[in-house]
Scaffold this active site. Structure first.
Site, mmCIF file in Angstrom:
data_model
loop_
_atom_site.group_PDB
_atom_site.id
_atom_site.type_symbol
_atom_site.label_atom_id
_atom_site.label_comp_id
_atom_site.label_asym_id
_atom_site.label_seq_id
_atom_site.Cartn_x
_atom_site.Cartn_y
_atom_site.Cartn_z
ATOM 1 N N SER A 1 0.900 -1.351 -0.079
ATOM 2 C CA SER A 1 -0.110 -0.093 0.087
ATOM 3 C C SER A 1 0.816 1.351 -0.106
ATOM 4 O O SER A 1 1.847 1.436 0.764
ATOM 5 C CB SER A 1 -0.749 -0.061 1.253
ATOM 6 O OG SER A 1 -1.657 1.176 1.350
ATOM 7 N N LYS B 1 -3.770 2.035 -1.874
ATOM 8 C CA LYS B 1 -3.483 3.198 -0.882
ATOM 9 C C LYS B 1 -4.335 3.224 -0.021
ATOM 10 O O LYS B 1 -5.556 3.293 -0.281
ATOM 11 C CB LYS B 1 -3.427 4.476 -1.849
ATOM 12 C CG LYS B 1 -2.990 5.614 -0.893
ATOM 13 C CD LYS B 1 -1.562 5.759 -0.602
ATOM 14 C CE LYS B 1 -1.519 6.927 0.575
ATOM 15 N NZ LYS B 1 -0.334 6.851 1.515
ATOM 16 N N ASN C 1 9.565 8.579 4.848
ATOM 17 C CA ASN C 1 8.576 9.232 4.303
ATOM 18 C C ASN C 1 7.441 9.775 5.433
ATOM 19 O O ASN C 1 7.380 8.965 6.408
ATOM 20 C CB ASN C 1 7.724 8.418 3.268
ATOM 21 C CG ASN C 1 6.466 7.815 3.748
ATOM 22 O OD1 ASN C 1 5.533 8.309 3.935
ATOM 23 N ND2 ASN C 1 6.786 6.342 4.035
ATOM 24 N N GLY D 1 1.784 11.036 5.764
ATOM 25 C CA GLY D 1 0.446 11.458 6.520
ATOM 26 C C GLY D 1 -0.672 10.939 5.959
ATOM 27 O O GLY D 1 -1.907 11.238 6.210
ATOM 28 N N CYS E 1 0.998 2.907 10.628
ATOM 29 C CA CYS E 1 1.485 3.817 10.008
ATOM 30 C C CYS E 1 2.100 4.810 11.353
ATOM 31 O O CYS E 1 1.500 5.212 12.156
ATOM 32 C CB CYS E 1 0.673 4.759 9.423
ATOM 33 S SG CYS E 1 1.340 6.571 8.699
ATOM 34 N N GLY F 1 8.804 -5.504 4.139
ATOM 35 C CA GLY F 1 9.863 -4.717 4.698
ATOM 36 C C GLY F 1 11.215 -5.037 3.579
ATOM 37 O O GLY F 1 11.751 -6.130 3.973
ATOM 38 N N GLY G 1 7.525 -2.507 -1.709
ATOM 39 C CA GLY G 1 7.069 -1.106 -2.089
ATOM 40 C C GLY G 1 8.220 -0.219 -2.486
ATOM 41 O O GLY G 1 8.595 0.031 -3.711
ATOM 42 N N THR G 2 9.102 -0.138 -1.597
ATOM 43 C CA THR G 2 10.350 0.837 -1.738
ATOM 44 C C THR G 2 11.232 0.248 -3.094
ATOM 45 O O THR G 2 11.770 1.262 -3.733
ATOM 46 C CB THR G 2 11.038 1.291 -0.800
ATOM 47 O OG1 THR G 2 10.255 1.685 0.416
ATOM 48 C CG2 THR G 2 12.419 2.028 -0.823
HETATM 49 C C1 LIG Z 1 5.963 6.630 0.103
HETATM 50 C C2 LIG Z 1 5.134 5.452 0.917
HETATM 51 C C3 LIG Z 1 4.157 5.618 1.396
HETATM 52 C C4 LIG Z 1 3.420 4.533 1.952
HETATM 53 N N1 LIG Z 1 2.066 4.648 2.286
HETATM 54 C C5 LIG Z 1 1.202 3.776 3.026
HETATM 55 C C6 LIG Z 1 0.097 3.605 3.128
HETATM 56 O O1 LIG Z 1 -0.847 4.325 2.782
HETATM 57 N N2 LIG Z 1 -0.450 2.839 3.929
HETATM 58 C C7 LIG Z 1 0.310 1.565 4.378
HETATM 59 O O2 LIG Z 1 -0.240 0.445 5.029
HETATM 60 N N3 LIG Z 1 1.747 1.713 4.264
HETATM 61 C C8 LIG Z 1 2.221 2.448 3.450
HETATM 62 N N4 LIG Z 1 3.584 2.396 3.276
HETATM 63 C C9 LIG Z 1 4.294 1.444 3.764
HETATM 64 C C10 LIG Z 1 4.377 0.258 2.714
HETATM 65 O O3 LIG Z 1 3.317 -0.211 2.391
HETATM 66 C C11 LIG Z 1 5.371 -0.911 3.625
HETATM 67 O O4 LIG Z 1 4.664 -1.340 4.656
HETATM 68 C C12 LIG Z 1 6.784 -0.555 3.865
HETATM 69 O O5 LIG Z 1 7.136 0.619 3.031
HETATM 70 C C13 LIG Z 1 7.559 -1.579 4.153
HETATM 71 O O6 LIG Z 1 8.129 -1.995 2.659
HETATM 72 P P1 LIG Z 1 9.043 -1.682 1.777
HETATM 73 O O7 LIG Z 1 10.228 -1.749 2.551
HETATM 74 O O8 LIG Z 1 9.107 -2.680 0.776
HETATM 75 O O9 LIG Z 1 8.777 -0.295 1.089
HETATM 76 C C14 LIG Z 1 4.005 3.516 2.528
HETATM 77 C C15 LIG Z 1 5.440 3.475 2.204
HETATM 78 C C16 LIG Z 1 6.144 4.527 1.506
HETATM 79 C C17 LIG Z 1 7.580 4.398 1.316
#
Ligand SMILES: Cc1cc2nc3c(=O)[nH]c(=O)nc-3n(C[C@H](O)[C@H](O)[C@H](O)COP(=O)(O)O)c2cc1C
Length: 319
Positions: free
Chosen positions: A34, A59, A83, A86, A145, A257, A279-280
């Site tokens: 997300s 999202k 990030n 919010g 969050c 993660g 995600g990232t």
């Molecule tokens: C820019 C950004 C926006 C995110 N927005 C959300 C969100 O709206 N809802 C949510 O549950 N997680 C959100 N996350 C967290 C990611 O879904 C994920 O749990 C977290 O980034 C770890 O995974 P990753 O290392 O693969 O990014 C966001 C992460 C990033 C970097």
């Protein structure tokens, strides 16, 4: 490892990558997390059709529109990204049409998961019901969050409130409820408690509260001071959390993660995750990361003599 020549069609149809979680079939164990490229039908179409993701998490949506924090909301650091968006979103009524459209364009074996956040049981129930009516395949309650006031981690720190939100949503919805937890000391206890209230899947983890300082301005980089760290730095934490959760809950776990390649994904799967969210890594490697991870997992399955990815779940626990 033996390198297999695996074409896109084979990747998308391989039963060896197919996973079933709470009755939902995913064509492969890589799911869009997300918040990253997950807020419009056009972006999601690219991630699924060009990138090859096996599932999509929309999202996070809240009842009312949220504008999020003002810039700067992103800091790129050595070990990943911090990030403080919010949870900006157009509110429930602002996303329903798009969600209906996204479900129509996705293949049947690519489930659509709708993420939502609330700090009120009645409101959460209302949002969940509307999302279910819009045709999503599962709900993901964002309790994690780390940088948004009165939402996410601030809610999950109150276990009783968390339990009543889960109970309230479960009392009206028929589709699976995923609960996304973040890094907190009592995460195992929390997972057990939401499982007790009917949660179908645990998703772990979200970003980890962090900050960056601009040494020339001598000030925090982010407008909100604090944000959430994602990317490679949090990967070993996610592995540890999934490993502990696997020993303590019976419902399926999805690991999130810092997954950047097949090796990272397999660590989470061997720790106990049935699938991973990504995600990232999309910022760092592009949407091809989903297929790259799938190709690597398939090659590992073949070269290590397993039948399907499901045979690998939790194997690191067997001593
Ligand atoms: C820019 C950004 C926006 C995110 N927005 C959300 C969100 O709206 N809802 C949510 O549950 N997680 C959100 N996350 C967290 C990611 O879904 C994920 O749990 C977290 O980034 C770890 O995974 P990753 O290392 O693969 O990014 C966001 C992460 C990033 C970097």
């Amino acid at each position: 490892m033996r390198i297999l020549r695996v074409g896109v069609e084979m990747l998308e149809n391989s039963h060896k990558l197919r996973v079933t979680i709470s009755g939902l079939t995913f064509r492969n164990p890589t799911i869009l997390a997300s918040g990253i490229l997950s807020s419009t039908p056009g972006l999601i179409r690219r991630v699924v059709f060009n990138g090859g993701a096996g599932g999509v998490t929309y999202k996070t949506v809240t009842l009312k529109p949220r504008s999020g924090y003002s810039n700067p909301v992103v800091a790129v650091v050595k070990a990943g990204v911090i990030n403080c968006m919010g949870l900006p979103n157009p509110g429930l009524n602002g996303v329903l049409e798009d969600i209906i459209q996204v479900r129509k364009i996705l293949p049947q074996n690519v489930p659509l998961i709708a993420s939502f956040a609330s700090s009120d049981p009645g409101e959460a129930q209302f949002i969940a019901g509307r999302l279910e009516d819009a045709g999503v395949n599962a709900l993901e309650l964002n309790l994690s969050c780390p940088h948004t006031r009165r939402l996410g981690l601030e809610v999950s720190h109150d276990i009783k409130l968390t339990e009543s939100i889960v109970e309230s949503v479960k009392s009206v919805t028929r589709i699976p409820l995923f609960v996304k937890l973040g890094l907190q000391d009592n995460i195992v206890e929390l997972a057990r408690r939401v499982e007790g209230k009917g949660a179908d899947v645990i998703v772990a983890i979200n970003t980890v509260k962090a900050m960056a300082i601009d040494v020339y301005a001598r000030k925090p980089v982010l407008s909100n001071i604090y944000g959430g760290l994602s990317g490679p730095a949090i990967h070993p934490i996610a592995v540890r959390v999934v490993y502990e959760l696997y020993e303590n809950v019976s419902i399926p776990i999805i690991g999130v993660g810092g997954v950047e390649d097949w090796y990272d994904a397999l660590e989470l799967i061997l720790a106990g995750a049935k699938a991973v969210e990504i995600g990232t890594a999309i910022y760092r490697k592009g949407i091809g990361v989903f297929r790259e991870v799938c190709r690597g997992i398939l090659e590992y399955i073949e070269s290590e003599g397993f039948n399907t990815v499901n045979d690998l779940v939790g194997l690191a626990h067997k001593r």
